[in-house]
Design an enzyme around this catalytic site. Structure first.
Site, PDB file in Angstrom:
ATOM      1  N   HIS A  58      11.947 -19.440   1.119  1.00 24.69           N
ATOM      2  CA  HIS A  58      11.189 -19.744   2.330  1.00 24.69           C
ATOM      3  C   HIS A  58      11.301 -21.227   2.660  1.00 24.69           C
ATOM      4  CE1 HIS A  58       8.320 -16.043   1.854  1.00 24.69           C
ATOM      5  NE2 HIS A  58       9.598 -15.721   1.782  1.00 24.69           N
ATOM      6  N   GLU A  60       9.170 -23.505   3.685  1.00 16.71           N
ATOM      7  CA  GLU A  60       8.150 -24.405   3.139  1.00 16.71           C
ATOM      8  C   GLU A  60       8.344 -24.627   1.637  1.00 16.71           C
ATOM      9  OE1 GLU A  60       6.294 -21.886   6.447  1.00 16.71           O
ATOM     10  OE2 GLU A  60       7.565 -21.520   4.713  1.00 16.71           O
ATOM     11  N   CYS A  88       3.009 -18.438   3.573  1.00 15.61           N
ATOM     12  CA  CYS A  88       2.574 -17.356   2.694  1.00 15.61           C
ATOM     13  C   CYS A  88       1.930 -17.960   1.444  1.00 15.61           C
ATOM     14  CB  CYS A  88       3.764 -16.476   2.323  1.00 15.61           C
ATOM     15  SG  CYS A  88       4.925 -17.251   1.167  1.00 15.61           S
ATOM     16  N   CYS A  91       4.341 -20.138  -0.611  1.00 11.97           N
ATOM     17  CA  CYS A  91       4.617 -21.439   0.009  1.00 11.97           C
ATOM     18  C   CYS A  91       3.397 -22.353  -0.060  1.00 11.97           C
ATOM     19  CB  CYS A  91       5.063 -21.238   1.454  1.00 11.97           C
ATOM     20  SG  CYS A  91       6.699 -20.477   1.578  1.00 11.97           S
TER      21      CYS A  91
END
Length: 160
Positions: A58, A60, A88, A91
């Site tokens: 991801h 982030e 999420c 992250c």
């Protein structure tokens, strides 16, 4: 009334959307993020890399990990991570462990889940980053901008 912090946040949220577009153009999922230093300058940008690395790449998480490698926690606690969609749980926890002091997002995970309608390719969780970060021993400041929702979600319309 002019609110300089809000104007700066919206400016960098728009940049996170532009990074999402770039991620999509690279063949990745449409997520991007950036870190802004205490002086208001962008210090790092990152993209989703799930398609490339087949792991939990991801935007982030990738960005927070890189930031932790490059900068000390004293500096990072003065920085802000911007991302168009609420991070999420994974992250959010990575932002916490990288010791990034502030997190700003546009649309919520619930907004994205509603848009994608249960598409199995988007495994959106129903666990707001605020809840994850509140469990920490120190507090990451979090700001969401619901009025930015439509702009944040635009790249996802028709994608999933």
């Amino acid at each position: 009334m002019n609110n300089p912090r809000r104007e700066q946040d919206l400016k960098f949220l728009r940049q996170s959307v532009a990074l999402s577009v770039e991620a999509k153009e690279r063949g990745e999922l449409p997520f991007g993020a950036l870190i802004v230093g205490p002086d208001g300058e962008v210090v790092l940008t990152g993209f989703n890399a799930f398609t490339t690395d087949r792991g939990p790449g991801h935007a982030e998480t990738n960005l927070a990990r890189e930031a932790a490698r490059r900068y000390d926690s004293e500096f990072l606690r003065k920085c802000t991570l911007y991302t168009s969609i609420q991070p999420c749980a994974m992250c959010a926890a990575t932002v916490y462990w990288a010791e990034i002091g502030r997190l700003v997002y546009g649309a919520t995970e619930a907004d994205l889940a509603e848009l994608v309608g249960g598409n199995p390719d988007n495994k959106t969780m129903d666990l707001p980053c605020e809840k994850v970060l509140a469990a920490g021993a120190w507090q990451v400041e979090v700001a969401g901008y619901p009025e930015f929702k439509d702009e944040a979600l635009k790249i996802h319309v028709g994608y999933w």
